[in-house]
Enzyme design. Structure first.
Site, PDB file in Angstrom:
ATOM      1  N   TYR A 130     -42.509  47.175  34.779  1.00  0.00           N
ATOM      2  CA  TYR A 130     -43.198  45.975  35.244  1.00  0.00           C
ATOM      3  C   TYR A 130     -43.022  44.841  34.234  1.00  0.00           C
ATOM      4  CZ  TYR A 130     -45.505  48.146  39.232  1.00  0.00           C
ATOM      5  OH  TYR A 130     -45.760  48.755  40.439  1.00  0.00           O
ATOM      6  N   TYR A 164     -42.044  54.856  40.354  1.00  0.00           N
ATOM      7  CA  TYR A 164     -42.514  54.478  39.032  1.00  0.00           C
ATOM      8  C   TYR A 164     -42.963  55.722  38.288  1.00  0.00           C
ATOM      9  CZ  TYR A 164     -45.609  52.764  35.428  1.00  0.00           C
ATOM     10  OH  TYR A 164     -46.211  52.550  34.216  1.00  0.00           O
ATOM     11  N   ARG A 185     -45.095  57.887  40.711  1.00  0.00           N
ATOM     12  CA  ARG A 185     -45.681  57.190  41.854  1.00  0.00           C
ATOM     13  C   ARG A 185     -44.523  56.849  42.790  1.00  0.00           C
ATOM     14  NH1 ARG A 185     -48.918  52.959  42.770  1.00  0.00           N
ATOM     15  NH2 ARG A 185     -49.754  54.488  44.218  1.00  0.00           N
ATOM     16  N   HIS A 188     -43.214  51.291  45.521  1.00  0.00           N
ATOM     17  CA  HIS A 188     -44.242  50.530  46.240  1.00  0.00           C
ATOM     18  C   HIS A 188     -44.206  49.061  45.887  1.00  0.00           C
ATOM     19  CE1 HIS A 188     -45.933  51.788  42.366  1.00  0.00           C
ATOM     20  NE2 HIS A 188     -46.627  50.653  42.400  1.00  0.00           N
ATOM     21  N   HIS A 190     -46.946  45.835  45.603  1.00  0.00           N
ATOM     22  CA  HIS A 190     -48.372  45.500  45.545  1.00  0.00           C
ATOM     23  C   HIS A 190     -48.655  44.164  46.225  1.00  0.00           C
ATOM     24  CE1 HIS A 190     -49.679  48.389  42.333  1.00  0.00           C
ATOM     25  NE2 HIS A 190     -48.406  48.309  41.961  1.00  0.00           N
TER      26      HIS A 190
HETATM   27  C1  MBD Z   1     -48.533  51.653  38.875  1.00  0.00           C
HETATM   28  O1  MBD Z   1     -47.437  50.920  39.138  1.00  0.00           O
HETATM   29  C2  MBD Z   1     -49.534  51.598  39.766  1.00  0.00           C
HETATM   30  O2  MBD Z   1     -49.377  50.837  40.849  1.00  0.00           O
HETATM   31  C3  MBD Z   1     -50.691  52.326  39.550  1.00  0.00           C
HETATM   32  C4  MBD Z   1     -51.775  52.312  40.571  1.00  0.00           C
HETATM   33  C5  MBD Z   1     -50.816  53.095  38.426  1.00  0.00           C
HETATM   34  C6  MBD Z   1     -49.815  53.143  37.511  1.00  0.00           C
HETATM   35  C7  MBD Z   1     -48.671  52.425  37.745  1.00  0.00           C
HETATM   36 FE    FE Z   2     -47.510  49.720  40.782  1.00  0.00          FE
END
Ligand code: MBD
Ligand code: FE
Length: 255
Positions: A130, A164, A185, A188, A190
């Site tokens: 990120y 992620y 994860r 996704h 956001h």
């Molecule tokens: C992420 O990118 C995320 O969206 C969440 C909820 C927790 C850790 C990393």
């Molecule tokens: Fe995220």
């Protein structure tokens, strides 16, 4: 208020206490636990730790009886200082990721267009980091604020995020490993949407068939949030529509 805090804290302490007793936790393990909490703080992973285990519970509480589209956890990587964009997120210059178009429509409870709604969209780089975190100093990449048009529509071009991986060298990743759990994860995008008179909406979109969609380490996936990607030329298309709930109606519903 004081009573409520007392009730909640005592309930939490009671439940933790019962878990410690059930598992015969020793003084040595107790001290190790304190050391772990200190390490989490030192690594600035407190928000991550709480997001992994507890944020989804709070979201479920907030979503009881909600009339907005389904929300999920915000995660630790939202930045309110994201740049204003119109139809394109800034991406890394060397980014050779798959082009992605994100678009859709935002309406209110009665189906009327939510014109001029403020949308925050953010997601990972094609290598799962990120902007503003994970060694990327710039805070303005793969994230932006845009406004819906008079018909409530929005569209923004970016590149496809990938699954992620929670930093596995940090204490939270280490804990998941010790627990025999993975720390992935699913890929996704956001969203955080606000509009006058509406309850703010924070959610994510996942991709049908994507890796880890069925076993998110943060329990943030809900069936309503899984989307099938479309195709337009060489770009993937993610179409996500939103319903915002009236702020007044939300305030009047029983707590
Ligand atoms: C992420 O990118 C995320 O969206 C969440 C909820 C927790 C850790 C990393
Ligand atoms: Fe995220």
């Amino acid at each position: 208020m004081t009573t409520k805090i007392n009730d909640v804290v005592m309930d939490i302490v009671d439940h933790i206490g019962k878990a410690l007793a059930k598992h015969d936790v020793t003084l040595e393990q107790y001290r190790k636990g304190i050391g772990f909490i200190a390490k989490v703080q030192e690594a600035k992973e407190v928000p991550l730790l709480v997001d992994v285990f507890l944020n989804h519970i709070i979201v479920d509480i907030e979503e009881r009886g909600a009339r907005n589209s389904r929300q999920t956890i915000q995660g630790p990587y939202f930045l309110d200082a994201a740049p204003d964009v119109t139809n394109q997120l800034l991406t890394l210059p060397e980014d050779k990721g798959t082009p992605l178009i994100v678009r859709g429509r935002v309406v209110d409870e009665r189906g009327r267009p939510a014109a001029g709604a403020l949308m925050n969209i953010w997601h990972s780089t094609p290598d799962g980091r990120y902007s503003g975190f994970h060694g990327i100093e710039r805070k303005d990449l793969y994230r932006g604020k845009l406004r819906t048009d008079a018909d409530g529509r929005y569209q923004v071009a970016t590149t496809l995020p990938v699954p992620y991986h929670i930093p596995d060298k940090g204490p939270v990743g280490e804990l998941l490993k010790m627990m025999g759990k993975h720390s992935w994860r699913p890929a996704h995008v956001h969203f955080k949407i606000t509009n006058d008179g509406c309850r703010p909406l924070t959610t994510q979109a996942y991709f049908e068939g994507g890796a880890w969609v069925d076993s998110d380490s943060c329990s943030g996936v809900h069936p309503a949030l899984i989307y099938r990607l479309g195709k337009e030329g060489d770009a993937e298309v993610l179409e996500v529509n939103f319903i915002l709930q009236d702020a007044a109606a939300a305030a009047m519903s029983p707590a």
